[in-house]
Structures are given as C-alpha cells and as structure tokens.
Scaffold this motif. Structure first.
Motif, PDB file in Angstrom:
ATOM      1  N   LYS A   1       4.053  14.785   3.377  1.00 44.06           N
ATOM      2  CA  LYS A   1       4.783  13.762   2.647  1.00 44.06           C
ATOM      3  C   LYS A   1       6.256  13.758   3.044  1.00 44.06           C
ATOM      4  O   LYS A   1       6.879  12.709   3.227  1.00 44.06           O
ATOM      5  CB  LYS A   1       4.636  14.019   1.140  1.00 44.06           C
ATOM      6  CG  LYS A   1       5.139  12.915   0.244  1.00 44.06           C
ATOM      7  CD  LYS A   1       4.808  13.256  -1.199  1.00 44.06           C
ATOM      8  CE  LYS A   1       5.283  12.155  -2.132  1.00 44.06           C
ATOM      9  NZ  LYS A   1       4.992  12.468  -3.541  1.00 44.06           N
ATOM     10  N   LYS A   2       6.818  14.975   3.217  1.00 45.58           N
ATOM     11  CA  LYS A   2       8.212  15.090   3.623  1.00 45.58           C
ATOM     12  C   LYS A   2       8.405  14.610   5.056  1.00 45.58           C
ATOM     13  O   LYS A   2       9.381  13.939   5.398  1.00 45.58           O
ATOM     14  CB  LYS A   2       8.662  16.538   3.469  1.00 45.58           C
ATOM     15  CG  LYS A   2      10.114  16.769   3.852  1.00 45.58           C
ATOM     16  CD  LYS A   2      10.479  18.239   3.705  1.00 45.58           C
ATOM     17  CE  LYS A   2      11.913  18.460   4.136  1.00 45.58           C
ATOM     18  NZ  LYS A   2      12.291  19.897   4.065  1.00 45.58           N
ATOM     19  N   ALA A   3       7.439  14.953   5.921  1.00 47.21           N
ATOM     20  CA  ALA A   3       7.540  14.573   7.328  1.00 47.21           C
ATOM     21  C   ALA A   3       7.509  13.059   7.500  1.00 47.21           C
ATOM     22  O   ALA A   3       8.167  12.507   8.378  1.00 47.21           O
ATOM     23  CB  ALA A   3       6.410  15.221   8.118  1.00 47.21           C
ATOM     24  N   LYS A   4       6.752  12.364   6.644  1.00 45.46           N
ATOM     25  CA  LYS A   4       6.651  10.912   6.738  1.00 45.46           C
ATOM     26  C   LYS A   4       7.823  10.191   6.070  1.00 45.46           C
ATOM     27  O   LYS A   4       7.892   8.965   6.096  1.00 45.46           O
ATOM     28  CB  LYS A   4       5.338  10.439   6.117  1.00 45.46           C
ATOM     29  CG  LYS A   4       4.128  10.812   6.957  1.00 45.46           C
ATOM     30  CD  LYS A   4       2.859  10.177   6.402  1.00 45.46           C
ATOM     31  CE  LYS A   4       1.675  10.463   7.308  1.00 45.46           C
ATOM     32  NZ  LYS A   4       0.449   9.804   6.816  1.00 45.46           N
ATOM     33  N   GLY A   5       8.684  10.977   5.434  1.00 41.39           N
ATOM     34  CA  GLY A   5       9.868  10.366   4.838  1.00 41.39           C
ATOM     35  C   GLY A   5       9.608   9.683   3.509  1.00 41.39           C
ATOM     36  O   GLY A   5      10.364   8.795   3.112  1.00 41.39           O
ATOM     37  N   LEU A   6       8.531  10.092   2.818  1.00 44.39           N
ATOM     38  CA  LEU A   6       8.242   9.488   1.516  1.00 44.39           C
ATOM     39  C   LEU A   6       9.149  10.083   0.445  1.00 44.39           C
ATOM     40  O   LEU A   6       9.723  11.162   0.614  1.00 44.39           O
ATOM     41  CB  LEU A   6       6.771   9.733   1.152  1.00 44.39           C
ATOM     42  CG  LEU A   6       5.750   9.117   2.114  1.00 44.39           C
ATOM     43  CD1 LEU A   6       4.347   9.449   1.671  1.00 44.39           C
ATOM     44  CD2 LEU A   6       5.923   7.599   2.196  1.00 44.39           C
ATOM     45  N   LYS A   7       9.232   9.388  -0.670  1.00 40.11           N
ATOM     46  CA  LYS A   7      10.091   9.832  -1.774  1.00 40.11           C
ATOM     47  C   LYS A   7       9.479  11.056  -2.436  1.00 40.11           C
ATOM     48  O   LYS A   7       8.286  11.075  -2.754  1.00 40.11           O
ATOM     49  CB  LYS A   7      10.257   8.714  -2.798  1.00 40.11           C
ATOM     50  CG  LYS A   7      11.242   9.052  -3.896  1.00 40.11           C
ATOM     51  CD  LYS A   7      11.411   7.876  -4.835  1.00 40.11           C
ATOM     52  CE  LYS A   7      12.409   8.219  -5.945  1.00 40.11           C
ATOM     53  NZ  LYS A   7      12.586   7.090  -6.870  1.00 40.11           N
ATOM     54  N   LEU A   8      10.290  12.082  -2.647  1.00 43.44           N
ATOM     55  CA  LEU A   8       9.821  13.330  -3.258  1.00 43.44           C
ATOM     56  C   LEU A   8      10.349  13.439  -4.675  1.00 43.44           C
ATOM     57  O   LEU A   8      11.522  13.182  -4.926  1.00 43.44           O
ATOM     58  CB  LEU A   8      10.314  14.530  -2.436  1.00 43.44           C
ATOM     59  CG  LEU A   8       9.858  14.593  -0.973  1.00 43.44           C
ATOM     60  CD1 LEU A   8      10.534  15.755  -0.279  1.00 43.44           C
ATOM     61  CD2 LEU A   8       8.352  14.734  -0.874  1.00 43.44           C
ATOM     62  N   ASN A   9       9.463  13.840  -5.600  1.00 43.55           N
ATOM     63  CA  ASN A   9       9.922  14.103  -6.960  1.00 43.55           C
ATOM     64  C   ASN A   9      10.360  15.556  -7.106  1.00 43.55           C
ATOM     65  O   ASN A   9      10.316  16.331  -6.138  1.00 43.55           O
ATOM     66  CB  ASN A   9       8.830  13.763  -7.979  1.00 43.55           C
ATOM     67  CG  ASN A   9       7.543  14.521  -7.712  1.00 43.55           C
ATOM     68  OD1 ASN A   9       7.576  15.603  -7.131  1.00 43.55           O
ATOM     69  ND2 ASN A   9       6.412  13.963  -8.117  1.00 43.55           N
ATOM     70  N   LYS A  10      10.755  15.927  -8.298  1.00 42.49           N
ATOM     71  CA  LYS A  10      11.286  17.267  -8.537  1.00 42.49           C
ATOM     72  C   LYS A  10      10.242  18.345  -8.263  1.00 42.49           C
ATOM     73  O   LYS A  10      10.529  19.384  -7.660  1.00 42.49           O
ATOM     74  CB  LYS A  10      11.780  17.354  -9.986  1.00 42.49           C
ATOM     75  CG  LYS A  10      12.492  18.643 -10.311  1.00 42.49           C
ATOM     76  CD  LYS A  10      13.012  18.582 -11.730  1.00 42.49           C
ATOM     77  CE  LYS A  10      13.740  19.888 -12.084  1.00 42.49           C
ATOM     78  NZ  LYS A  10      14.252  19.852 -13.462  1.00 42.49           N
ATOM     79  N   VAL A  11       8.996  18.109  -8.666  1.00 41.79           N
ATOM     80  CA  VAL A  11       7.922  19.104  -8.466  1.00 41.79           C
ATOM     81  C   VAL A  11       7.645  19.297  -6.982  1.00 41.79           C
ATOM     82  O   VAL A  11       7.462  20.429  -6.497  1.00 41.79           O
ATOM     83  CB  VAL A  11       6.654  18.657  -9.212  1.00 41.79           C
ATOM     84  CG1 VAL A  11       5.514  19.633  -8.959  1.00 41.79           C
ATOM     85  CG2 VAL A  11       6.921  18.549 -10.712  1.00 41.79           C
TER      86      VAL A  11
ATOM     87  N   GLY B   1       0.810  -1.215   0.000  1.00 45.71           N
ATOM     88  CA  GLY B   1       0.000   0.000   0.000  1.00 45.71           C
ATOM     89  C   GLY B   1       0.837   1.256   0.000  1.00 45.71           C
ATOM     90  O   GLY B   1       2.043   1.228   0.186  1.00 45.71           O
ATOM     91  N   LYS B   2       0.204   2.384  -0.225  1.00 46.90           N
ATOM     92  CA  LYS B   2       0.877   3.674  -0.237  1.00 46.90           C
ATOM     93  C   LYS B   2       0.424   4.505   0.960  1.00 46.90           C
ATOM     94  O   LYS B   2      -0.729   4.422   1.385  1.00 46.90           O
ATOM     95  CB  LYS B   2       0.569   4.427  -1.531  1.00 46.90           C
ATOM     96  CG  LYS B   2       1.134   3.771  -2.750  1.00 46.90           C
ATOM     97  CD  LYS B   2       0.853   4.621  -3.972  1.00 46.90           C
ATOM     98  CE  LYS B   2       1.455   4.009  -5.213  1.00 46.90           C
ATOM     99  NZ  LYS B   2       1.194   4.805  -6.398  1.00 46.90           N
ATOM    100  N   LYS B   3       1.356   5.263   1.534  1.00 45.22           N
ATOM    101  CA  LYS B   3       1.006   6.140   2.645  1.00 45.22           C
ATOM    102  C   LYS B   3       0.225   7.334   2.125  1.00 45.22           C
ATOM    103  O   LYS B   3       0.701   8.053   1.257  1.00 45.22           O
ATOM    104  CB  LYS B   3       2.288   6.611   3.339  1.00 45.22           C
ATOM    105  CG  LYS B   3       3.088   5.467   3.948  1.00 45.22           C
ATOM    106  CD  LYS B   3       4.320   6.001   4.655  1.00 45.22           C
ATOM    107  CE  LYS B   3       5.140   4.869   5.249  1.00 45.22           C
ATOM    108  NZ  LYS B   3       6.340   5.349   5.939  1.00 45.22           N
ATOM    109  N   LYS B   4      -0.958   7.524   2.685  1.00 44.82           N
ATOM    110  CA  LYS B   4      -1.800   8.622   2.220  1.00 44.82           C
ATOM    111  C   LYS B   4      -1.382   9.905   2.910  1.00 44.82           C
ATOM    112  O   LYS B   4      -1.251   9.956   4.140  1.00 44.82           O
ATOM    113  CB  LYS B   4      -3.265   8.331   2.508  1.00 44.82           C
ATOM    114  CG  LYS B   4      -3.790   7.125   1.742  1.00 44.82           C
ATOM    115  CD  LYS B   4      -5.265   6.930   2.007  1.00 44.82           C
ATOM    116  CE  LYS B   4      -5.795   5.731   1.225  1.00 44.82           C
ATOM    117  NZ  LYS B   4      -7.227   5.502   1.471  1.00 44.82           N
ATOM    118  N   VAL B   5      -1.173  10.946   2.147  1.00 50.80           N
ATOM    119  CA  VAL B   5      -0.771  12.241   2.679  1.00 50.80           C
ATOM    120  C   VAL B   5      -1.657  13.310   2.076  1.00 50.80           C
ATOM    121  O   VAL B   5      -2.190  13.168   0.970  1.00 50.80           O
ATOM    122  CB  VAL B   5       0.717  12.541   2.359  1.00 50.80           C
ATOM    123  CG1 VAL B   5       1.622  11.614   3.108  1.00 50.80           C
ATOM    124  CG2 VAL B   5       0.977  12.428   0.864  1.00 50.80           C
TER     125      VAL B   5
END
Length: 764
Positions: free
Chosen positions: A23-33, A13-17
């Motif tokens: 998203k940053k606080a949960k440590g998920l992968k961030l894209n360029k945008v 599953g994916k973490k819902k934000v």
C-alpha cells in the motif's frame, strides 16, 4: 492540464493491495494504524539485518582463530563434536511454540556409509524470528544471547557494534517517543553479555511532531533535545504558566484559613490573570474550575464581565465536558437577560446539541428548568426541519395542529423526527424530556409501520423514561398499542422497578394503565403487585404510592386520583388487544394485594387513623362494595375482624374531652371520620364482622357512657344504635346516663335523645 475524463478514470475504483508495505509502495493514503504497522515491520527488519551481520562476522572471525577451534583446517567440523552422531535417533518433537531451529541445524551432520569426505559450511540462512524474540516483549531493552564460544568479542567489534547514545524506539507519522540513553556504566556491563542490544531506557516522553521535526529530534544531542522538548511543550500549551498561577490563587481562595482581606486581593489578582484569556482557560479540567470559583464569589462585576467575554463560546462550551458547568451555572445564577441570551444562542443548534452527551444535558437543563413556553416551542420545532429554524412561529401549537394546517409538510417533518430519534435512541439521552416530547409527537402522528418500529426499539426501555409527563404518556400509549406478546415483555421489564415507578409523580400512571390493560393478571401479580405488597409501608406513606394501592382497591375512583387522569385512562379501554372484562381483571388484581394490605392496616391502625391524609385511604380499604365500584370487592373476614380489634384497642383509652396530650379517637377529626365511614357498612355485614358490635363487646359501660360528653361521641353512639343489633342497643341504653345526657344541648346529644326515645332520626 488534465482532462476531466482522465481524472474520473484515475479515481474510479480502489487499488487492491495485499499488505501495508505494498500500500505504501503504491502511494496510497495511509491511516494511523497502517503507519504504526509499517514502523514496526521496518524496526524488526532493521534489527534482524543487524543481528545477521554481526553473527556472520563473528563466525568468520572464529573460523580464522587459533587451533583450539572446533573447525578443522579445511573448515569443516569434526564429527565427534557434532550434536547428532551416526546412528542416533532424532529427539521427539514437542508440540509447543513455533520457533526456528536453524541455529541448531548449522552444526548437525547426517552421515551414510558411502560418504567419506564432507565439506560443511556454516548456514547462511537467517536464524529465524523465534530466537530473536525476548520473553519480555514489552521491555525496551532487547538482548540476543549466543553460545559460550561466541561471547568473547574483540575491541574492534565492540566499537563497531556499540549502540549510539540516542535511540528511536518508536516511530509514527503522528507520535514519536524520544528516549534518554542509559548510563555509560550500564552499557559497559552489558556489552559482554550481548552481541546486539538496545540501551536500557530510563524515561520517555510522548510528543506529537511532524516528520521533519522528528528527524531533527533524533539527530540532536541530549541537552539540546531537552531544551527543544521544553520549548515544544510551551508552544503546545501557551497558557501553561498563566494556568499555574491561576491554580495557586484558586487554592488560596479555597482555603478556609485565608483571611478575608487576602481572599479579596487574591480574587482581584485571579480575575486580572483570567481576563482576556477566559476563552482559552475554560476548556481545561483544572482552569475551568478556576473560572467557576470566580462565578461562585457572587461578584456581579466579575460575573458579568466573564459572561460577556464567553458569550461567543456558549455553544462550544456546552459541548465540552468541563466548560458545560459554567453554562449551567449561568443558567442557574444569571439574570433573566443572560438566561435568554444563552437559550437564544442554541437557536439552529438544538439538533446537533441533542446528539452530543454533554451538550444534551445543558440543552435539557435550559429547556426543562428555565425556558418559558414560547422558548420551549421554538426548541422543539427546530427538530421538525430547517424551515422552522429560519421562520419562527409566534403562535404556540401542537404538531397535530401544524400538520392539520400544512398537510404537505407531514413527510418532511416525520422524516426529520425519525432521524433524530433513531440517532439518539440508544444513548443516555433517552432519559431527557426533550426526546420524550419528540417521540410522543412522532408516535401520535406517524403511520402504523413507524409505530411498530418505535415500539420495537422502546419496549425494553419503558421504565427508563416514565419520569416525565411526556415520557409517561408515551409509555401508556405504547402499552395500549402493543400486542399481547409485547405487553408481557413490558410487564417483565418492571421487575424490581415497580415500587420506584409507583412512587414517581408521572411513573405511577403507567402502572395504572398496566392494571387497566393487561389481561394476564397472573403475570402482573407476579412481577408488579407482589413487589408492591412487599413494600406496603413505603408506598402507603408516599403520596403517589398510596394512589396506586387505592387504585387496586377502588379502580377509577375519583377520591383516589384526579378525574382528568380517569378520563385519559378511559381512552385505552377501546384498545384492540384487551379481551378480558374489567370486572374479572380488577378482582384478580385485588386478590393479589389483600394478603399484605389488611395485616399492614391492622398493625399500623393508630398511626394511620390519626393522619388526615391517610384516613380516607383507611376508610376506602374497609368499605363494602358500592354502586360506583367496578367489581364485587370483599374484605376477608379475618382481616376485617383484626382491623375492628385494632380500633377497639384504640377506643379503650380513657376519654378526656379536649385533652391537650392528644384527642381521643371519637373526638379526633380523622379518627371520627374513619369510625363513621366503617360503621355505615355494618348493615351489609354479618354480625361478627360489624365494628359496632366489636365496640359494644370490647368496651365497658363506663367507657361507652363517657362519650356523651362531646358532640362527636354522641354521633358515634347514635350510629351504633342505628346499625347495631339488639345486643348493641341494649348495652348502649344501659351505658348512657339519661340525666347526664339531658344536660347537654349539642346537636349530637339532641339526636341521640330522639333515638333513645324511639323517634326516627336522619341517618348520616
């Protein structure tokens, strides 16, 4: 050690934000945008906090200032100075931008009769986003202006609020904009006008750095930063200095004023710079031209060395927008061994190259212009599956023959072809002959559902791929297979393209198939035949355009098109969607072309009749219906008379046997052929439409009598006697001088004597 089950649970599953900050606080992968968005949010929050702090500090300072302050001793504002006095009506609200009015609300009081003493404290709320936004959002300099009472700032506040010499105006995980600070004089002038400001930037450089380098950059002094940027640029382009020298030499070689000796020296020096570095220079827009310049010098040693150095890069170069030209030059100017090496380098990569625009051009160039039959077969079979890449076949066969030998491979091959066609169908590669071959093979061997899908995707694009033999053949088969509704759409797509299609080597065959197949002749006349008739001169002068006009006059005539083409077109006669008879269809199409065809012939008869390639066309247009014609073709009466009159005007010229300036129509090979072919039909025409009658009435006895001096003239007179009426015979006998005729012994003269003596002569 983490268990496998625990890993699956974590990754499931994916973490819902809700936003990028969460998203940053949960440590998920961030894209360029996302990273850019976070940077903008953090910048705005930092600026907002700084402004709030400065405004609060200024208000506190003014509170403790001199007695001229607008505040009372108790820290409250006088009601007379308030912006809204007792009993005043609130101003009407304007429907405009959403802005914050918290700044105004700080100084606004609302009174009632029961209230006597109020302690009003300045609002601690944020002034809002609206007052912080400057009109020019794109400018790097942002200034927040306050009221006149807040414009005077102490020296201490100036030093505290003074902007640092270096500013980071944009932060990203991939890119950082490092800005040079503005001059000190500009800062001093603007200090009194702004409470919080960002210095005016003179210039900026965009570089791509890592996070650690970014922090190092922002903490550097200006001079060190410049040096660092210069070194970073050299690291990014290690061949930059070499490339600059190469371009200078290239310019020297290109100049026409450069002496030959200097050019030769520059070529050798340039090759010395390029040697060993060609694989790095070939992919740039400027240095690739330098290498092409060396190839253009046509020095075998340099060209061979460059080719050997770049051989491992052939596939990669084919995919690049600049280096592809080197591969094409080597295909064009290289030796046979070099061409074979390039084509063999594509082995196993054909499917990938066809999906890339620039690489597809190179593959098409090699396949269409330089590959032999076996090499073409190897390229095409790569699209049938990986098995055909690993195991090359020696015998050249069609896809139908391969499927007949290996029926178990049908599903796999059709799947691979379907995938590649679907991948490149909507791109510019649709015009490539390789794709036309693949689509034709697919259409001829797939099931009905796949045929319908291919027809649906190509019905709007048929005029785009009829310029190749396989593309034209595919278009014809699609027309035969298409139902009535789709055929009408296909015809409409030829609007404004009919003339161009008619003048193409293979495209004109598609128009012939439309004439054979489409029952809605009104639509065909409107969108195709009318355009052809409006450009009659251009078409008749063209080799392929003439065949299209000839086909409308004489469909399925072996004199106009090759018999193999007729046999191929006949295959479409059994299609299930054509109901109208061929006789009715061709007759209606012929009616659409006659309006402009015969006026054009009459106006340009002299130009056409003396040209060998057009004499057959002219004769065919003026012939009557024969047993070989598919419909009853009738030339309009007025049109035939105008053409006869044009011939009479040409024949009126003085006849001089063997004239060096130009043969007379009766002596010219093509002109004589047209006269004889038209007069053969006189017996089936009314007397006023016969060419023999027009010649007898339009020429004088002296002009007719002069024709006996040449063999071909005697044959024309003989034909006039055979097909003309009594009036023609009477005038000819009066025009021919028998004594003069007896002095000639040519075959035409002998036959003419027999006809005049009443003896039967063979009709030609």
């Amino acid at each position: 050690m983490v268990k496998l089950d625990d890993k699956k649970k974590k990754s499931k599953g994916k973490k819902k934000v809700k936003n990028v900050l969460e998203k940053k606080a949960k440590g998920l992968k961030l894209n360029k945008v996302d990273r850019k968005r976070i940077v903008r949010i953090e910048e705005k929050a930092a600026l907002k906090t700084k402004v709030d702090t400065a405004v609060k500090a200024e208000l506190e300072r003014l509170k403790k200032s001199s007695s001229t302050s607008v505040f009372d001793n108790d820290g409250t504002r006088d009601s007379l100075c308030s912006e809204s006095s007792f009993g005043s009506q609130p101003a009407p609200k304007k429907k405009s931008k959403r802005v914050s009015f918290s700044g105004k609300l700080e100084h606004t009081k609302t009174f009632t009769k029961g209230v006597h003493d109020l302690e009003i404290q300045p609002s601690q709320a944020s002034p809002g986003r609206g007052i912080l936004r400057s009109p020019g959002a794109k400018k790097l300099k942002k200034v927040v202006k306050v009221k006149t009472q807040l414009q005077e700032v102490d020296e201490e506040d100036k030093q505290e609020n003074e902007a640092p010499p270096k500013k980071k105006t944009k932060i990203s995980s991939e890119k950082t904009v490092v800005a040079e600070p503005a001059d000190e004089n500009d800062e001093q002038e603007n200090e009194n006008d702004s409470l919080v400001k960002v210095p005016q930037l003179k210039r900026k450089r965009t570089i791509q750095v890592t996070k650690s380098v970014k922090e190092q950059l922002l903490n550097m002094p200006r001079k060190e930063r410049k040096i660092f940027l210069k070194e970073l640029k050299l690291k990014r382009k290690p061949e930059g200095e070499r490339a600059q020298k190469c371009k200078m030499l290239w310019e020297k070689i290109r100049m026409g004023k450069t002496p030959k000796a200097d050019k030769d020296a520059a070529v050798h020096e340039l090759y010395g710079l390029v040697k060993g570095h060609a694989s790095k220079l070939i992919y740039s827009h400027d240095t690739s031209r330098v290498i092409e310049c060396l190839v253009a010098t046509e020095r075998e040693g340099i060209i061979n060395n460059l080719f050997n150095e770049l051989t491992p890069e052939i596939v990669r170069m084919s995919k690049n927008v600049y280096s592809k030209f080197f591969v094409k030059k080597m295909l064009k100017n290289g030796t046979k061994e070099q061409r074979d090496l390039i084509i063999n380098a594509f082995r196993g990569h054909a499917s990938t190259l066809l999906r890339i625009k620039h690489a597809a051009e190179v593959l098409e160039y090699a396949y269409n212009d330089f590959a032999n039959a076996h090499q073409r077969f190897n390229i095409i079979t790569e699209f049938y599956g990986k098995e055909f890449i690993l195991f090359r076949e020696e015998n050249i066969r069609s896809l139908a023959e391969i499927l007949e030998e290996k029926p178990e491979k049908r599903t796999v091959i059709m799947k691979h072809l379907d995938e590649i066609i679907e991948a490149v169908n909507g791109k510019e590669t649709l015009r490539l002959s390789i794709l036309h071959k693949l689509m034709l093979d697919f259409f001829e061997n797939c099931d009905e559902e796949k045929k319908n899908n291919l027809l649906e995707s190509l019905k709007d694009k048929i005029p785009e791929f009829i310029h190749t033999p396989d593309g034209a053949k595919l278009a014809i088969k699609l027309i035969w297979y298409a139902p009535v509704k789709e055929r009408k759409l296909i015809v409409k797509n030829f609007k404004d393209l009919s003339v161009k299609a008619a003048m193409e080597h293979y495209g004109h065959r598609v128009l012939l198939s439309l004439f054979d197949t489409i029952d809605d002749t009104v639509l065909v006349n409107k969108f195709i035949v009318s355009e052809l008739s409006n450009d009659m001169k251009k078409l008749v002068e063209d080799e392929w355009g003439e065949k299209v006009i000839h086909y409308l006059v004489h469909p399925r005539d072996g004199r106009g098109i090759d018999k193999r083409e007729i046999e191929f077109l006949a295959e479409g006669d059994s299609n299930q969607h054509s109901k109208k008879t061929a006789k009715d269809r061709y007759e209606q199409l012929y009616g659409g072309i006659t309006e402009n065809l015969y006026p054009y012939l009459a106006a340009n008869f002299e130009e056409l009749v003396f040209e060998a390639n057009k004499s057959k066309f002219v004769a065919a247009c003026l012939e009557t219906t024969s047993k070989y014609d598919l419909f009853d073709r009738k030339v309009p009466s007025e049109a035939r008379k105008s053409c006869n009159q044009a011939i009479v005007e040409i024949a009126k010229k003085d006849f001089v046997p063997m004239d060096q300036d130009g043969f007379h129509i009766i002596e010219h090979q093509s002109g004589n052929f047209v006269l004889m072919a038209i007069m053969r039909c006189d017996a089936e025409l009314p007397e006023d439409e016969r060419l023999s009658v027009a010649l007898a009435d339009g020429l004088s006895k002296q002009q007719l009598g002069s024709w006996i001096t040449c063999n071909r003239g005697c044959h024309v007179l003989l034909k006039m006697l055979q097909v003309g009426g009594p009036t023609v015979v009477e005038k000819l006998k009066a025009s021919i001088n028998r004594k003069t005729l007896d002095g000639y012994n040519s075959q035409g003269a002998r036959l003419l004597k027999l006809e005049l003596d009443g003896k039967k002569t063979p009709k030609k």
